[in-house]
Design an enzyme around this catalytic site. Structure first.
Site, PDB file in Angstrom:
ATOM      1  N   GLU A  15      23.584   3.921  31.033  1.00 32.82           N
ATOM      2  CA  GLU A  15      24.371   2.808  31.339  1.00 32.82           C
ATOM      3  C   GLU A  15      23.836   1.585  30.898  1.00 32.82           C
ATOM      4  O   GLU A  15      22.646   0.949  31.258  1.00 32.82           O
ATOM      5  CB  GLU A  15      24.726   2.711  32.814  1.00 32.82           C
TER       6      GLU A  15
ATOM      7  N   CYS B  58      25.096  -6.518  33.632  1.00 32.34           N
ATOM      8  CA  CYS B  58      25.510  -5.934  32.043  1.00 32.34           C
ATOM      9  C   CYS B  58      27.117  -6.235  32.002  1.00 32.34           C
ATOM     10  O   CYS B  58      27.657  -5.915  31.062  1.00 32.34           O
ATOM     11  CB  CYS B  58      25.007  -4.844  31.794  1.00 32.34           C
TER      12      CYS B  58
END
Ligand code: SIN
Length: 482
Positions: free
Chosen positions: A255, A289
């Site tokens: 990720e 993010c």
């Protein structure tokens, strides 16, 4: 000074093979809001990681042999203990990471929700029976745990990112070796304290603290007893880990970084878009993010949106994370601050205008004012790279096709957002955006129920949701003649 209802939750040792281990070396964990020492934490390197891997390897077959319900019951007990200790865990999280206490409480609840979700999923890891290809043949598909899982997690969600990895691992019968970020190890060790109290057997869950991320990560990737690596962090590090995992073809879930576009069409509800933009941009002071990194506004509503956003942002209260009214805490480190300042000076030197903010705050060394930048262009670093800080750069656009092209013009593909009330546009734009996650008329997309993950250089695999357990399972095809 950190005051906890249960001071034994502040654990500075590593949890290896069911034993709390001290190291002769320690590293300092400091509060980024004031630079005060929070704790001195055991500093293990690759030897500690190897010991934890051995323990996890030894424990794995027994853990996999538990019934799904037995594993689920233990995970549910762990979930309950986490919620019982939510306030203390949030205090620890805010002390070491700096995020506002209200967000920290939310993160503990978010993390716990993954443990509950995957405890429930444990009982639904169904196999399959498929019609055979010959009269005597029966085809069965078994799902089995992949084995020992190595986890490397970041500082920005020091509880939830571990929870999202450890829960499907344990639910499926894998064992786990976690290496938390050196800036925020205490949110990981407290999870191990509660895991032990919940009755998770020795060796099933291991947390190894240490300051040398590269050495510890390499051991996790190259040790052949580890069957899978799960990582949240930058694309640069993700690529290194992939190379280190190539030796034994280790499976990986990644990720990684994002560069989220946030698009406001002229038919959008502007107030709703402002609200969503504040949530997406300023969660964790811009250090996620999935934070909006590029805000595209259609020309007819650009000036209105820019003014409203700048006004709303000047109301955000900057302060120490421990204060209940704080909305924006400090950045995590001098490196993080330097990147924010670099993006800002690069943008202004190339013609961007500061509408509000634009400088450090007087609250402390690592605080930066929420900033709106207008007239941002493609040649600026802020357009190409993830800022990971509280700057909202605005771009004007004219047409739908133009903004889709600009939004997709990046190597990243994690989250994106857009606001529109036109149903056919909603479908068209949703399908055209090259991202793993699309927020439509919302700035908050993170959930336990939805599959979280990116395309392009934003990662591999999905976390959370009914899909999140698949990465921790192997399929075994059984061809039986009867
Ligand atoms: C992140 O990884 O930065 C965001 C995680 C989340 O929103 O769940």
């Amino acid at each position: 000074m950190l005051k906890l209802n249960d001071p034994t939750l502040l654990e500075t040792r590593s949890f290896i093979g069911g034993v709390w281990e001290n190291s002769k070396n320690t590293f300092d964990v400091v509060n980024p809001a004031d630079g005060n020492l929070v704790a001195k934490v055991a500093d293990f390197g690759k030897t500690g990681v190897r010991k934890a891997i051995d323990a996890a390897y030894a424990a794995q077959k027994d853990w996999a042999a538990y019934t799904a319900k037995e594993r689920a019951d233990i995970l549910l007990k762990w979930h309950d203990l986490i919620l019982e200790n939510q306030e203390d865990m949030a205090q620890i999280l805010t002390a070491e990471m700096g995020k506002p206490i209200t967000e920290a409480r939310g993160e503990i609840g978010y993390g716990a929700s993954f443990i509950r979700w995957f405890a429930e999923e444990a009982r639904r890891i169904d196999g399959d029976i498929i019609p055979g290809h010959q009269r005597d043949k029966r085809i069965l598909v078994l799902k089995q745990p992949i084995g020992v899982v190595g986890s490397i997690t970041p500082w920005n969600f020091p509880n939830a990112m571990i929870a999202r990895k450890v829960a499907p691992a344990l639910a499926s019968g894998c064992t786990f070796v976690g290496r938390p970020a050196e800036l925020t190890p205490l949110s990981a060790t407290v999870m191990a304290v509660l895991a032990e109290r919940a009755g998770i057997p020795k060796g099933v869950l291991n947390i190894v603290t240490g300051s040398d991320a590269a050495e510890m990560g390499k051991e996790l990737c190259e040790n052949t007893k580890v069957q899978k690596i799960t990582f949240t962090g930058s694309t640069r590090v993700g690529s290194i880990l992939m190379q280190q995992c190539a030796g034994d073809i280790k499976k990986l879930s990644l990720e990684l970084g994002g560069n989220a576009p946030f698009i406001v069409f002229d038919d959008a509800d502007i107030d709703k878009a402002i609200e969503g933009c504040l949530i997406s941009k300023f969660r964790n002071a811009g250090q996620t993010c999935v934070c909006a990194n590029r805000i595209y506004v259609q020309s007819a509503v650009y000036d209105k949106f820019a003014k409203k956003l700048a006004d709303a942002m000047s109301d955000l209260k900057i302060g120490h994370g421990s204060e209940d009214t704080t909305k924006i805490g400090p950045l995590i480190s001098k490196t993080g601050l330097a990147k924010v300042e670099d993006h800002l000076s690069d943008a202004t030197s190339k013609g961007a205008k500061v509408l509000t903010g634009g400088k450090r705050s007087d609250k402390g060394e690592l605080f930066f004012e929420p900033t709106v930048l207008a007239d941002v262009t493609n040649d600026m670093k802020i357009t190409r790279e993830e800022t990971f800080g509280p700057i909202a750069p605005l771009y004007k656009f004219e047409t739908e096709d133009e903004v889709i092209e600009r939004a997709n013009d990046t190597e990243f593909g994690l989250a994106c957002y857009f606001y529109s009330n036109d149903l056919s546009r909603v479908w068209k734009v949703t399908e055209a955006l090259e991202y793993g996650i699309v927020g439509v008329n919302t700035g908050l997309i993170s959930s336990t129920e939805g599959p979280f993950g990116g395309v392009k250089q934003s990662g591999l695999g999905r976390e959370g949701s009914k899909y999140g357990i698949d990465d921790f399972l192997e399929l075994k095809y059984v061809c039986m003649s009867v």
